[in-house]
Design an enzyme around this catalytic site. Sequence first.
Site, short mmCIF file in Angstrom:
data_model
loop_
_atom_site.label_atom_id
_atom_site.label_comp_id
_atom_site.label_asym_id
_atom_site.label_seq_id
_atom_site.Cartn_x
_atom_site.Cartn_y
_atom_site.Cartn_z
N LYS A 292 0.80 -1.22 0.00
CA LYS A 292 0.00 0.00 0.00
C LYS A 292 0.84 1.27 0.00
CE LYS A 292 -3.94 0.52 0.73
NZ LYS A 292 -4.64 0.36 2.02
N GLU A 299 -6.39 12.79 2.21
CA GLU A 299 -7.47 12.37 3.10
C GLU A 299 -7.58 13.30 4.31
OE1 GLU A 299 -7.67 7.71 3.11
OE2 GLU A 299 -5.63 8.36 2.73
#
Length: 461
Positions: A292, A299
Amino acid sequence: MTGTPATGGRGARMWGGRFSEGPDRILWSFTVDHSDRRLLRDDLTGSLAHVAMLGEAGLLSGEEVNTLTEGLAAIVTEADRNTFRFLQGDEDVHSAVERRLGELVGEVAGKLHTGRSRNDQVALDLRLYLLRSTGARIDGLRRFCLAMMEAAEEVGDTVVAGYTHLQQAQAVPLAHHLLAYVSTALRDIERFEDVGRRLDVSPLGAGALGGSSLPLDPDRSAELLGMAGRFVNSMDAVAARDHVSEYAFACTQALVHLSRLATECVLWTTTEFGWVTFSDALTTGSSAMPHKKNPDIAELTRGRAATAIGYLTGLMALQKGLPMTYNRDLQEDKAALFAIDDALAGALEAMTALIGSAEFHPPPPDPSVTALDLAEILVERGVPFREAHHAVGALLATLAAEGKTLPEATAADLVKVDPRFEPGDLSLTDPAGSVGRRLSTGGAGFASVQEQLRILERRLS
Ligand code: ARG
């Protein structure tokens, strides 16, 4: 129930004469707010101007002015060097400065508060603080614009799908998409400039709420502060916080714009979109999944915009029930305001860096984004748009039924839905060609992008 006075004789409060006992620990810990400490520099600026005005008005002797000015200047140095010490018992930044001034110059420090109240003082401090941060946020927005424009130039003639309803709609230059955020940021800059005009009004001389019997000169105070003007109504001067709401709104709206970009950044980095890669240094890893690479900056920008909206609502609610004039409720404005301001400052810096690190590699749009071009070629031949729209819709339905995509259409397929189609029209199904034919002013065409870059460079210079 009484406790030990929290001041302990060490810190400072600016009142007490009418009280038979010191403040209870519970009162103190509930009422004291440390968030105003960041107003220190502005509090000193205000006090220096106030002392000069008092001297000119004959309310302080020349010697007193010199002593107080030197004392305040010494505290400015402490503030600049970060060596100013707040004491636990200081009720607020204003009390802390007066306490420190007393330590430095003795009893004459007691004359600093002549013709002044903490009500006009805190109103002034906030305005001075916000005038400075207005400049800083405009600078931040400008840097963001420049980063977006640089990215727009770097992607050149790259064509992507432009979306409505998150469905591919029309082919657009990626640069046009990026520059849309420069248009929003320019309006954010204008909003700050506009708020700046209303901030630039000195409330000094309004006193607690009704002015003073002393011959104060608020015009001179404003002039000494370099502010554009002074209050016209002393009650409004100490009670008003609409400039705080406006500033907070300017920040929140800019954050909302950044938040929309943030959502796109999150989408664009997904495997599904695959439009962009951000640098490793500006993304984070997962503690569980080794592959990831997370867009945390984007965000958190979205998250902080949400928090800012909450604080902005709080600021409005804070004012709605207050009778004239100052009420202690207003102390709460600072924590909310600073949180919003910090959120924007941080998000601007982070999002500017994120965009600066972006490597764009978007896939070409689906050829169906050229459907409007096919309809418009019929319009050029005199076909009413509604009819042309229907013909292209019928073409797409036929192709879908046959399991074919738009570029696989044949001249016969075209003529079947409308005899006014010509075989050469098949070339219209190329998305890049679609952008090449986009002529309308301000539209998503290559020439429009070049024009925007010229306009934006001029506006930002
Ligand atoms: N800490 C107060 C505020 O932020 C300063 C003004 C206090 N004025 C007063 N009358 N108690 O609003």
